[in-house]
Design an enzyme around this catalytic site. Structure first.
Site, PDB file in Angstrom:
ATOM      1  N   ALA A  12       7.379 -36.523   4.492  1.00  0.00           N
ATOM      2  CA  ALA A  12       8.535 -36.842   3.632  1.00  0.00           C
ATOM      3  C   ALA A  12       9.352 -35.591   3.306  1.00  0.00           C
ATOM      4  O   ALA A  12       9.986 -35.503   2.271  1.00  0.00           O
ATOM      5  CB  ALA A  12       8.052 -37.504   2.343  1.00  0.00           C
ATOM      6  N   ASP A 106       9.831 -42.682   6.668  1.00  0.00           N
ATOM      7  CA  ASP A 106      11.087 -43.451   6.693  1.00  0.00           C
ATOM      8  C   ASP A 106      10.949 -44.802   7.383  1.00  0.00           C
ATOM      9  O   ASP A 106      11.821 -45.198   8.152  1.00  0.00           O
ATOM     10  CB  ASP A 106      12.194 -42.607   7.347  1.00  0.00           C
ATOM     11  N   ASN A 229      17.162 -43.611  10.021  1.00  0.00           N
ATOM     12  CA  ASN A 229      17.783 -42.287  10.113  1.00  0.00           C
ATOM     13  C   ASN A 229      19.242 -42.304   9.694  1.00  0.00           C
ATOM     14  O   ASN A 229      19.792 -41.279   9.326  1.00  0.00           O
ATOM     15  CB  ASN A 229      17.693 -41.767  11.550  1.00  0.00           C
ATOM     16  N   LYS A 353      27.178 -56.349 -26.940  1.00  0.00           N
ATOM     17  CA  LYS A 353      26.389 -55.130 -26.705  1.00  0.00           C
ATOM     18  C   LYS A 353      25.344 -54.961 -27.802  1.00  0.00           C
ATOM     19  O   LYS A 353      25.681 -55.042 -28.980  1.00  0.00           O
ATOM     20  CB  LYS A 353      27.329 -53.926 -26.687  1.00  0.00           C
ATOM     21  N   HIS A 365      35.698 -67.252 -26.735  1.00  0.00           N
ATOM     22  CA  HIS A 365      36.844 -66.630 -26.064  1.00  0.00           C
ATOM     23  C   HIS A 365      37.085 -65.209 -26.560  1.00  0.00           C
ATOM     24  O   HIS A 365      37.136 -64.961 -27.770  1.00  0.00           O
ATOM     25  CB  HIS A 365      38.136 -67.412 -26.320  1.00  0.00           C
ATOM     26  N   ASN A 388      32.554 -51.394 -34.506  1.00  0.00           N
ATOM     27  CA  ASN A 388      31.244 -50.803 -34.786  1.00  0.00           C
ATOM     28  C   ASN A 388      31.263 -49.289 -34.740  1.00  0.00           C
ATOM     29  O   ASN A 388      30.311 -48.641 -35.128  1.00  0.00           O
ATOM     30  CB  ASN A 388      30.201 -51.340 -33.797  1.00  0.00           C
TER      31      ASN A 388
HETATM   32  C1  UD1 Z   1      10.127 -39.583  15.018  1.00  0.00           C
HETATM   33  C2  UD1 Z   1       9.309 -39.352  16.284  1.00  0.00           C
HETATM   34  C3  UD1 Z   1       9.678 -40.404  17.316  1.00  0.00           C
HETATM   35  C4  UD1 Z   1       9.460 -41.785  16.763  1.00  0.00           C
HETATM   36  C5  UD1 Z   1      10.218 -41.972  15.467  1.00  0.00           C
HETATM   37  C6  UD1 Z   1       9.805 -43.289  14.812  1.00  0.00           C
HETATM   38  C7  UD1 Z   1       8.896 -36.954  16.358  1.00  0.00           C
HETATM   39  C8  UD1 Z   1       9.230 -35.675  17.010  1.00  0.00           C
HETATM   40  N1  UD1 Z   1       9.550 -38.038  16.787  1.00  0.00           N
HETATM   41  O1  UD1 Z   1      11.473 -39.332  15.340  1.00  0.00           O
HETATM   42  O2  UD1 Z   1       8.911 -40.233  18.491  1.00  0.00           O
HETATM   43  O3  UD1 Z   1       9.881 -42.756  17.718  1.00  0.00           O
HETATM   44  O4  UD1 Z   1       9.900 -40.913  14.531  1.00  0.00           O
HETATM   45  O5  UD1 Z   1      10.631 -43.586  13.720  1.00  0.00           O
HETATM   46  O6  UD1 Z   1       8.013 -37.008  15.529  1.00  0.00           O
HETATM   47  N2  UD1 Z   1       9.780 -34.775   8.543  1.00  0.00           N
HETATM   48  C9  UD1 Z   1       9.151 -33.776   7.823  1.00  0.00           C
HETATM   49  N3  UD1 Z   1       9.350 -32.476   8.184  1.00  0.00           N
HETATM   50  C10 UD1 Z   1      10.121 -32.118   9.233  1.00  0.00           C
HETATM   51  C11 UD1 Z   1      10.748 -33.130   9.965  1.00  0.00           C
HETATM   52  C12 UD1 Z   1      10.561 -34.462   9.615  1.00  0.00           C
HETATM   53  O7  UD1 Z   1       8.442 -34.060   6.864  1.00  0.00           O
HETATM   54  O8  UD1 Z   1      10.240 -30.904   9.482  1.00  0.00           O
HETATM   55  C13 UD1 Z   1       9.586 -36.186   8.139  1.00  0.00           C
HETATM   56  C14 UD1 Z   1      10.886 -36.900   7.807  1.00  0.00           C
HETATM   57  O9  UD1 Z   1      11.177 -36.810   6.420  1.00  0.00           O
HETATM   58  C15 UD1 Z   1      10.582 -38.342   8.240  1.00  0.00           C
HETATM   59  C16 UD1 Z   1       9.518 -38.190   9.326  1.00  0.00           C
HETATM   60  O10 UD1 Z   1       9.020 -36.875   9.224  1.00  0.00           O
HETATM   61  O11 UD1 Z   1      10.052 -39.103   7.190  1.00  0.00           O
HETATM   62  C17 UD1 Z   1      10.081 -38.416  10.738  1.00  0.00           C
HETATM   63  O12 UD1 Z   1      11.128 -37.483  10.970  1.00  0.00           O
HETATM   64  P1  UD1 Z   1      12.476 -37.919  11.662  1.00  0.00           P
HETATM   65  O13 UD1 Z   1      13.350 -36.730  11.757  1.00  0.00           O
HETATM   66  O14 UD1 Z   1      13.020 -39.129  11.038  1.00  0.00           O
HETATM   67  O15 UD1 Z   1      11.933 -38.270  13.133  1.00  0.00           O
HETATM   68  P2  UD1 Z   1      12.637 -39.170  14.224  1.00  0.00           P
HETATM   69  O16 UD1 Z   1      13.735 -38.402  14.869  1.00  0.00           O
HETATM   70  O17 UD1 Z   1      12.962 -40.481  13.658  1.00  0.00           O
HETATM   71 CA    CA Z   2      12.979 -41.303  11.626  1.00  0.00          CA
END
Ligand code: UD1
Ligand code: CA
Length: 470
Positions: A12, A106, A229, A353, A365, A388
Site C-alpha cells: 500500500a 488496490d 490504477n 438544523k 413552507h 439563532n
Molecule cells: C501489478 C503487477 C501486475 C499485476 C497487477 C494486478 C507488478 C510489477 N505488477 O501491476 O503483474 O497484473 O499488479 O493488479 O507487481 N506498491 C508499493 N510500493 C511500490 C509500488 C507499488 O507498495 O513501490 C503497491 C501499490 O500501492 C499497489 C500495489 O503495490 O497497491 C501494486 O502496484 P501497482 O503499481 O498498482 O502495480 P500494477 O502496475 O497494477
Molecule cells: Ca495496480
C-alpha cells in the site's frame, strides 16, 4: 478455517501516479469505504495477521487503517517506492510464519473465498508459490500476463508484452502465496527492471520456475480481482460493487424505480417494501425502514429513517433521525442531529438544523428552524425563521405543544413560546410568549380613507413637471 501458518503482506505504498491526484488511491472511497479496507477487513475476518507496507501518503493510509483496526495489523515503511518487489523486501524482518500471503492493496473486489481457495490449492498441490490468475483479453488493462513456455512460467508486464494477447489470455491478479523459506532465499536476488528501474515481485515467478520449484495457479473471476490504477478502473469496480448492493436489496424486497441512477453505499440498509426512485443516493451508514418512499434526487447521508416515511424529491438529509410516518420535502434540508418525530410534516424549502420536532407538528413552507425544540402538534407558519445566531453565539428556541406560529414570523432566540400560544402573522418575537396567549409583534395597520385619490393626483403632477423639463 484457521490460517495458523499464514501471515499477510499488503502493498500500500505506491504513488498512484495514474490517479493524477497526488493523494493515495488506497484511501479513495468505493461505495463509502476506503479501498484499502476491503482487503484488510477480509484478512481480519480470516484472522490472518497483516503487515501493511506504507510509503506514499503514509499518514493518510495509516490513519484510515488505525481507525478501523485496533489489532491484527502492523506497518512497515517503504521509504522510496522502488516497485512491488522492493515493497515486499522492506518487510523481510517481519516474516515468521511458514507461508507469506502477498496482496496488492488496490483490488477492493477480492473476497475471502479467493484467499481460502488459494490456500487450499497451495496445500493440495504442495506448491512453492501459488498465484491467482484471471482471464482478461482487454488490451487497455495494464496487467502482467502469464506466459507459459513448456513447463516454464513467467509474468510479463504490460509495458513489455509484445505477443498476441489472445495467445496469453491470463493475467496476474496480484495475490501470491509463497513458502517463506523460498521467499527468503530469493528476495535479495531480485534485479531492477531494465525499463522502469523498479524491482518487480512478479520476477519471483520466473526465478521459481527456473529453479524447477512447483508453481500453482488459481483461476478466479476477473471482476473479483480488478486492480485499480485509473479513475476509469475505479468507476468500473464501483459500478460492480454498486450493482451487487442494489441486487442484494432487490432480493430483500426493495423496489427500485430506475436502479442504474442510484448510488447506495456498502453499509446502507433498506427495509422490504420501500421504494427508491430515480437519482436517489443513500450514503454512509443510512438505515431506511420498511414501506418508505424515497423520491427522486434525494440525498441521505448517515441518517436513520424509520418505517412508512416519505421523503419527497430533492431533499437533503444529513446525520438525522426521522421517525415513522413522517413526510419530508420536496426540497427540504435536514441536518446536524435533527430528530423528526412520528407524523411530522416538513414541506418545501424547509431547513431544519440541530433541532427536535415533536409528533404531528408541521412546517410546510419556506422555513429555517435551527437549534430549536418543537413540541407536539405545533404549527409553524410559512416563512418562519428562527434567528439563532447573533454573530457570535448560537441560541435556542423552544416552541411547546399545540403552539401556533403565524406566517412570516421571526423568532429572535433565545426565546420560548409556551404551550397553546399563538403568534400573529408577520410578528418579530423577541420576548417569551406565555401559555394560551396571543402575541402580536408588528406595527398596527392604519387605513386612511380616500387617500388613494390624493396620491394619484400628486403622482400625476410630478409626471407633468418631468415632461416639461424634457
Ligand atoms: C501489478 C503487477 C501486475 C499485476 C497487477 C494486478 C507488478 C510489477 N505488477 O501491476 O503483474 O497484473 O499488479 O493488479 O507487481 N506498491 C508499493 N510500493 C511500490 C509500488 C507499488 O507498495 O513501490 C503497491 C501499490 O500501492 C499497489 C500495489 O503495490 O497497491 C501494486 O502496484 P501497482 O503499481 O498498482 O502495480 P500494477 O502496475 O497494477
Ligand atoms: Ca495496480
Amino acid at each position: 478455517m484457521i490460517f495458523q501458518d499464514v501471515q499477510a503482506i499488503v502493498l500500500a505504498a505506491g504513488k498512484a501516479t495514474r490517479f493524477k491526484t497526488n493523494t493515495s488511491k488506497l484511501v479513495e472511497k468505493l461505495c463509502g469505504q476506503e479501498m484499502i479496507l476491503f482487503i484488510t477487513k477480509a484478512l481480519e475476518d480470516l484472522q490472518i495477521h497483516t503487515i501493511i507496507i506504507v510509503g506514499h501518503q503514509k499518514e493518510a493510509v495509516m490513519e484510515v487503517l488505525k481507525k478501523h483496526h485496533s489489532s491484527n495489523i502492523d506497518f512497515v515503511t517503504q521509504e522510496k517506492q522502488e516497485g512491488t518487489g522492493h515493497a515486499v523486501l522492506c518487510s523481510k524482518s517481519t516474516w515468521h510464519k511458514d507461508l507469506i500471503l502477498i496482496m496488492n492493496g488496490d483490488m477492493p473486489l477480492v473476497t475471502e473465498t479467493i484467499i481460502e481457495q488459494l490456500y487450499n490449492k497451495h496445500k493440495e498441490t504442495n506448491a512453492t508459490i501459488t498465484l491467482a490468475i484471471a482471464h482478461d483479453t482487454d488490451p487497455s488493462g495494464a496487467y502482467g500476463r502469464i506466459v507459459q513456455n513448456g513447463n516454464k512460467l513467467a509474468i510479463i508486464e504490460a509495458k513489455e508484452f509484445t505477443a498476441d494477447i489472445e495467445d496469453h489470455p491470463f493475467i496476474n491478479a496480484g495475490i501470491y502465496l509463497i513458502n517463506r523459506q523460498f521467499l527468503e532465499s530469493v528476495i535479495d536476488l531480485l534485479a531492477r527492471n531494465k525499463i522502469s528501474n523498479e524491482f518487480y515481485i512478479t520476477d519471483l515467478i520466473k526465478m521459481a520456475s527456473d529453479k524447477g520449484e512447483p508453481i500453482s495457479t488459481l483461476t478466479v473471476p476477473f471482476d473479483r480481482i480488478r486492480g485499480i490504477n485509473t479513475f476509469r478502473e475505479f468507476w468500473a469496480a464501483e459500478q460492480i460493487l454498486r450493482s451487487e448492493i442494489i441486487n442484494h436489496l432487490m432480493i430483500e424486497g426493495v423496489r427500485f424505480q430506475l436502479p442504474q441512477t442510484n448510488h447506495i453505499d456498502l453499509y446502507v440498509s433498506v427495509g422490504a417494501g420501500t421504494q427508491i426512485d430515480a437519482g436517489v443516493q443513500l450514503l454512509g451508514t443510512t438505515q431506511i425502514g420498511n414501506y418508505c418512499k424515497i423520491q427522486s434526487f434525494s440525498y441521505l447521508y448517515n441518517c436513520q429513517v424509520e418505517s412508512n416515511v416519505i421523503i419527497r424529491p430533492h431533499s437533503v438529509l444529513d446525520t438525522s433521525h426521522i421517525k415513522s410516518n413522517a413526510s419530508i420535502g420536496p426540497f427540504a434540508h435536514i441536518r446536524n442531529n435533527t430528530l423528526i418525530d412520528e407524523y411530522v410534516t416538513l414541506g418545501n424549502f424547509v431547513e431544519v438544523k440541530q433541532s427536535t420536532i415533536g409528533k404531528r407538528s408541521k412546517a410546510k413552507h419556506l422555513s429555517y428552524i435551527g437549534d430549536t425544540t418543537i413540541g407536539e402538534d405545533v404549527n409553524i407558519g410559512a416563512g418562519t425563521v428562527t434567528c439563532n445566531y447573533d454573530g457570535i453565539n448560537k441560541h435556542n428556541t423552544t416552541i411547546k405543544d399545540n403552539a401556533f406560529i403565524g406566517s412570516n414570523n421571526t423568532l429572535i432566540a433565545p426565546v420560548t413560546i409556551e404551550k397553546g400560544a399563538y403568534t400573529a402573522a408577520g410578528s418579530v418575537i423577541t420576548e417569551n410568549v406565555p401559555a394560551e396567549s396571543l402575541a402580536i409583534a408588528r406595527t398596527k395597520q392604519i387605513n386612511k380613507e380616500g387617500y388613494a385619490k390624493k396620491l394619484r393626483s400628486r403622482i400625476q403632477k410630478a409626471k407633468n413637471s418631468e415632461n416639461k423639463i424634457e
